[in-house]
Design an enzyme around this catalytic site. Structure first.
Site, PDB file in Angstrom:
ATOM      1  N   CYS A 108     -15.489 -21.784  73.232  1.00 46.36           N
ATOM      2  CA  CYS A 108     -15.960 -20.500  72.682  1.00 46.36           C
ATOM      3  C   CYS A 108     -15.075 -19.971  71.555  1.00 46.36           C
ATOM      4  O   CYS A 108     -15.547 -19.674  70.456  1.00 46.36           O
ATOM      5  CB  CYS A 108     -16.111 -19.464  73.798  1.00 46.36           C
ATOM      6  SG  CYS A 108     -14.550 -18.986  74.585  1.00 46.36           S
ATOM      7  N   HIS A 157     -14.002 -15.105  77.375  1.00 41.14           N
ATOM      8  CA  HIS A 157     -15.080 -15.706  76.598  1.00 41.14           C
ATOM      9  C   HIS A 157     -15.384 -14.837  75.375  1.00 41.14           C
ATOM     10  O   HIS A 157     -15.262 -13.618  75.427  1.00 41.14           O
ATOM     11  CB  HIS A 157     -16.341 -15.853  77.463  1.00 41.14           C
ATOM     12  CG  HIS A 157     -17.440 -16.627  76.793  1.00 41.14           C
ATOM     13  ND1 HIS A 157     -17.323 -17.948  76.433  1.00 41.14           N
ATOM     14  CD2 HIS A 157     -18.692 -16.257  76.406  1.00 41.14           C
ATOM     15  CE1 HIS A 157     -18.444 -18.358  75.865  1.00 41.14           C
ATOM     16  NE2 HIS A 157     -19.300 -17.348  75.836  1.00 41.14           N
ATOM     17  N   HIS A 169     -22.831 -18.714  70.618  1.00 40.93           N
ATOM     18  CA  HIS A 169     -21.566 -19.078  71.264  1.00 40.93           C
ATOM     19  C   HIS A 169     -21.611 -20.507  71.782  1.00 40.93           C
ATOM     20  O   HIS A 169     -22.660 -21.156  71.803  1.00 40.93           O
ATOM     21  CB  HIS A 169     -21.251 -18.093  72.400  1.00 40.93           C
ATOM     22  CG  HIS A 169     -22.206 -18.151  73.548  1.00 40.93           C
ATOM     23  ND1 HIS A 169     -21.826 -17.937  74.850  1.00 40.93           N
ATOM     24  CD2 HIS A 169     -23.547 -18.383  73.602  1.00 40.93           C
ATOM     25  CE1 HIS A 169     -22.874 -18.032  75.654  1.00 40.93           C
ATOM     26  NE2 HIS A 169     -23.932 -18.286  74.916  1.00 40.93           N
TER      27      HIS A 169
END
Length: 196
Positions: A108, A157, A169
């Site tokens: 990510c 994240h 993402h």
């Protein structure tokens, strides 16, 4: 009257010197007075309405120049954020791999740091470091290209906001870079946009 002419000259010399000294002192005093008058008239001119108007115009021009520079800097930064979003969009379909930061696989924060670096904006490598680096904004102020962070006090994240409640993402192992709806209310927003 002094009978001796030599004595007369001896007395006359100091008197002449004294007279010359008095003249020098009085001339110097007049000179200082003239300088003081000139200085006073200069001050008067400086504080005249025309001088004040000129000074005000100068300040106004400087403020306008600073404002123009800020506007130009904001436009440059906005263009870089748009470019980062385009770079990230080109990575759609690339596989997720933990610790990867491109160009063919990403986690990510690897995706976000790679995309922004390609656009000329440096971001730290991890999601939490990126959260600490960016300017925090309210969710209602988020725009495409801003960053969306997940997690409590420790962010785990990050994705790029894509508009309409979606993010682009690299989600998790076994998946690929994609756009999807934000699945929780527990997220935070950050931006690298410059302040207004």
């Amino acid at each position: 009257m002094l009978a001796n002419p030599r004595m007369h000259r001896l007395v006359a010399l100091p008197i002449a010197l004294l007279a010359a000294l008095v003249m020098v002192v009085s001339t110097t005093g007049e000179s200082h007075a003239t300088t003081a008058k000139a200085s006073t008239s200069t001050k008067t001119l400086t504080t005249s309405p025309a001088a004040k108007t000129t000074a005000a115009k100068t300040v106004s021009v400087k403020k306008a120049s600073r404002k123009a520079k800020r506007v130009a800097a904001k436009k440059r930064r906005a263009a870089r954020i748009d470019k980062a979003a385009r770079v990230a969009a080109r990575q759609k379909g690339d596989p997720y791999r933990y610790g990867a930061s491109g160009p063919r696989a990403f986690d990510c924060s690897g995706l976000t740091s790679y995309s922004f670096r390609k656009a000329g904006v440096k971001l730290p490598r991890t999601a939490h470091s990126q959260y600490r680096h960016v300017r925090k904004i309210k969710k209602r102020n988020i725009r495409k290209g801003d960053l969306v962070f997940f997690g409590g006090s420790r962010k785990y994240h990050v994705g790029i906001y894509w508009g309409k409640g979606r993010i682009l993402h690299a989600p998790y192992s076994g998946s690929r870079v994609k756009v999807e709806r934000i699945w929780t209310k527990g997220w935070s927003a950050g931006t690298v946009r410059l302040r207004a």
